[in-house]
Scaffold this motif. Structure first.
Motif, PDB file in Angstrom:
ATOM      1  N   UNK A   1       0.801  -1.232   0.000  1.00 40.88           N
ATOM      2  CA  UNK A   1       0.000   0.000   0.000  1.00 40.88           C
ATOM      3  C   UNK A   1       0.826   1.271   0.000  1.00 40.88           C
ATOM      4  N   UNK A   2       2.035   1.224   0.518  1.00 41.00           N
ATOM      5  CA  UNK A   2       2.869   2.431   0.513  1.00 41.00           C
ATOM      6  C   UNK A   2       4.124   2.143  -0.313  1.00 41.00           C
TER       7      UNK A   2
ATOM      8  N   UNK B   1      -0.282   4.305  -2.144  1.00 37.77           N
ATOM      9  CA  UNK B   1       0.160   5.681  -1.922  1.00 37.77           C
ATOM     10  C   UNK B   1       1.623   5.752  -2.301  1.00 37.77           C
ATOM     11  N   UNK B   2       1.927   6.558  -3.303  1.00 39.63           N
ATOM     12  CA  UNK B   2       3.323   6.721  -3.709  1.00 39.63           C
ATOM     13  C   UNK B   2       3.919   7.827  -2.854  1.00 39.63           C
ATOM     14  N   UNK B   3       5.063   7.554  -2.260  1.00 39.04           N
ATOM     15  CA  UNK B   3       5.691   8.530  -1.365  1.00 39.04           C
ATOM     16  C   UNK B   3       7.083   8.874  -1.883  1.00 39.04           C
ATOM     17  N   UNK B   4       7.203   9.972  -2.650  1.00 38.29           N
ATOM     18  CA  UNK B   4       8.552  10.398  -3.048  1.00 38.29           C
ATOM     19  C   UNK B   4       9.305  10.904  -1.821  1.00 38.29           C
ATOM     20  N   UNK B   5      10.566  10.514  -1.726  1.00 35.69           N
ATOM     21  CA  UNK B   5      11.388  10.810  -0.548  1.00 35.69           C
ATOM     22  C   UNK B   5      12.458  11.837  -0.902  1.00 35.69           C
ATOM     23  N   UNK B   6      13.029  12.467   0.131  1.00 42.47           N
ATOM     24  CA  UNK B   6      14.193  13.303  -0.140  1.00 42.47           C
ATOM     25  C   UNK B   6      15.479  12.505  -0.001  1.00 42.47           C
TER      26      UNK B   6
ATOM     27  N   UNK C   1      14.612   7.793   4.666  1.00 41.57           N
ATOM     28  CA  UNK C   1      13.234   8.131   5.023  1.00 41.57           C
ATOM     29  C   UNK C   1      12.305   6.957   4.722  1.00 41.57           C
ATOM     30  N   UNK C   2      12.588   6.269   3.645  1.00 41.66           N
ATOM     31  CA  UNK C   2      11.736   5.159   3.242  1.00 41.66           C
ATOM     32  C   UNK C   2      11.804   4.002   4.219  1.00 41.66           C
TER      33      UNK C   2
ATOM     34  N   UNK D   1      12.317   4.227   7.432  1.00 39.84           N
ATOM     35  CA  UNK D   1      11.506   4.620   8.595  1.00 39.84           C
ATOM     36  C   UNK D   1      10.022   4.618   8.239  1.00 39.84           C
ATOM     37  N   UNK D   2       9.691   5.118   7.055  1.00 39.57           N
ATOM     38  CA  UNK D   2       8.290   5.154   6.618  1.00 39.57           C
ATOM     39  C   UNK D   2       7.670   3.761   6.650  1.00 39.57           C
TER      40      UNK D   2
ATOM     41  N   UNK E   1       8.633   1.130   8.262  1.00 37.02           N
ATOM     42  CA  UNK E   1       8.521   0.620   9.636  1.00 37.02           C
ATOM     43  C   UNK E   1       7.215   1.128  10.250  1.00 37.02           C
ATOM     44  N   UNK E   2       6.941   2.416  10.047  1.00 42.27           N
ATOM     45  CA  UNK E   2       5.695   2.989  10.561  1.00 42.27           C
ATOM     46  C   UNK E   2       4.479   2.360   9.896  1.00 42.27           C
ATOM     47  N   UNK E   3       4.576   2.113   8.603  1.00 42.30           N
ATOM     48  CA  UNK E   3       3.473   1.489   7.876  1.00 42.30           C
ATOM     49  C   UNK E   3       3.155   0.119   8.476  1.00 42.30           C
TER      50      UNK E   3
END
Ligand SMILES: Cc1ncc(C[n+]2csc(CCOP(=O)(O)OP(=O)(O)O)c2C)c(N)n1
Ligand SMILES: [Mg+2]
Lengths: 179, 198
Positions: free
Chosen positions: A27-28, A51-56, A60-61, A63-64, A66-68
């Protein structure tokens, strides 16, 4: 009809991998772009179930996702081999908490590389990820990409492991510097 | 750069924020915010970071996207936030309506011997969050301001960002669970029930 050498080849594996993401209820989808991932990124961005999440930056991905997972959602991380270096400390959390991680890494500095700056991280990618506790699964044949990603997804979401599929430069193509 | 001297007590501020947590999901940063949350009362829906410096806000984003019906609070330190500033931009792009990022800003790296952080020199985290697209962003200096911000953390349309200026007064360590896998399982079971182990 002779093939026009200026038409970029559209490989099949991104479609197959996108289908696998759907099957595994990914999903992410987090990413820092790489040319080798362009098609898969576009497919995921167009998919309303993801949900596509472009990162800087790639960490970040880590950690993202892990939260997901804490929230009951599966994800995937797309990056270039240089990005593996940006992830190392954050992967400590992935290992300590046994968070699943499905990472797809398109290789540079690997096969037919022309940019010498890509060589150090490209050559260190597999060992760096391995040292950080990630299961590394290289694939150098485009035909084998989908089955490798499917196996990696089972390891990640079924066996709760961090897995990186390294998609070789043979598969994504060495960058053409004459274009 | 203009600056006011912090006066708030970190333990009291975090306790006041968490007193109203309801069914919110809470993530801490490493170091003092971890002990602050533990001191305010252990909770299975608090995920304590003992490492992963720079990752707290992004972890909050991942959780907020996975659980859009739940409120997610990230309570982290200024040093921890500074290590992952790109997260502000990434969160700004996603616009999670259910996410609040709260920095307990003592303007120092407390855990490592109280060296000054960039915020002590005037770097404005709330300004950065606002510029990155957070819907609400502000700096809290007084308990009156904190009282107006706490309901925003839980109810205002996110992403919400606040930096809460606190003193460097000594606060004893209160150690929560530290086995990462155990913290994860406890959190997921409390949130997802038996599905946590499917
Ligand atoms: C990548 C990384 N660099 C450095 C450290 C050492 N370290 C641990 S806590 C900390 C300071 C945290 O400062 P802050 O977030 O402001 O927390 P507080 O002041 O509330 O303790 C540092 C630098 C670390 N754990 N990881
Ligand atoms: Mg601090």
């Amino acid at each position: 009809m002779p093939e026009d050498p200026n038409t970029p080849r559209r490989p099949d594996w991104p479609r197959a991998v996108h289908r696998l993401f759907r099957e595994h209820e990914v999903r992410e989808v987090a990413y820092v772009p790489d040319a080798g991932h362009a098609q898969l990124i576009a497919l995921c961005r167009a998919d309303r179930r993801m949900t596509a999440v472009p990162l800087t930056t790639e960490e970040e991905g880590v950690a993202l996702l892990a939260g997901a997972w804490l929230g009951g959602a599966r994800g995937a991380l797309l990056m270039q081999s240089s990005g593996a270096g940006n992830c190392i400390n954050m992967l400590g959390m992935t290992q300590e908490c046994r968070f699943p991680l499905l990472a797809l890494v398109t290789m540079r500095g690997d096969w037919g590389e022309f940019n010498p700056w890509q060589i150090p991280m490209g050559q260190a990618t597999a060992r760096a990820l391995d040292a950080a506790g990630v299961v590394v699964q290289p694939v150098d044949d485009a035909q084998r990409v989908p089955e490798t990603v499917a196996a990696a997804a089972r390891l990640a979401f079924g066996a709760y492991r961090a897995v990186a599929v390294l998609i070789g430069q043979r598969v994504v193509g060495a960058k053409d510097w004459n274009k | 750069m203009k600056r006011s001297t912090p006066t708030l007590d970190r333990r009291k501020a975090v306790a006041e924020i968490l007193r109203q947590r309801g069914d919110a999901l809470v993530l801490t940063g490493l170091g003092s915010t971890c002990w602050d949350a533990a001191a305010a009362g252990d909770h299975p829906l608090t995920f304590y970071l003992w490492g992963a410096m720079g990752g707290a806000a992004m972890m909050g984003l991942g959780l907020a996207l996975a659980q859009p019906a739940r409120r997610v609070l990230v309570i982290t330190g200024d040093g921890e936030m500074l290590m992952g500033l790109g997260a502000l931009a990434t969160i700004g792009v996603q616009q999670p309506a259910n996410l609040a990022v709260i920095v307990i800003d003592n303007e120092h790296y407390g855990e490592t011997g109280m060296q000054r952080t960039h915020t002590r020199e005037g770097v404005d985290l709330a300004g950065m969050a606002r510029a990155a697209g957070f819907r609400a962003a502000g700096t809290v200096y007084s308990s009156t301001q904190l009282k107006t911000w706490v309901p925003r953390f839980y109810r205002a349309k996110g992403p919400v960002f606040a930096t809460v200026k606190v003193t460097t007064a000594y606060a004893p360590m209160v150690l929560p669970l530290r086995d990462g896998t155990a913290i994860k399982h406890r959190f997921r079971e409390a949130l997802l029930g038996p599905k946590a182990f499917e």
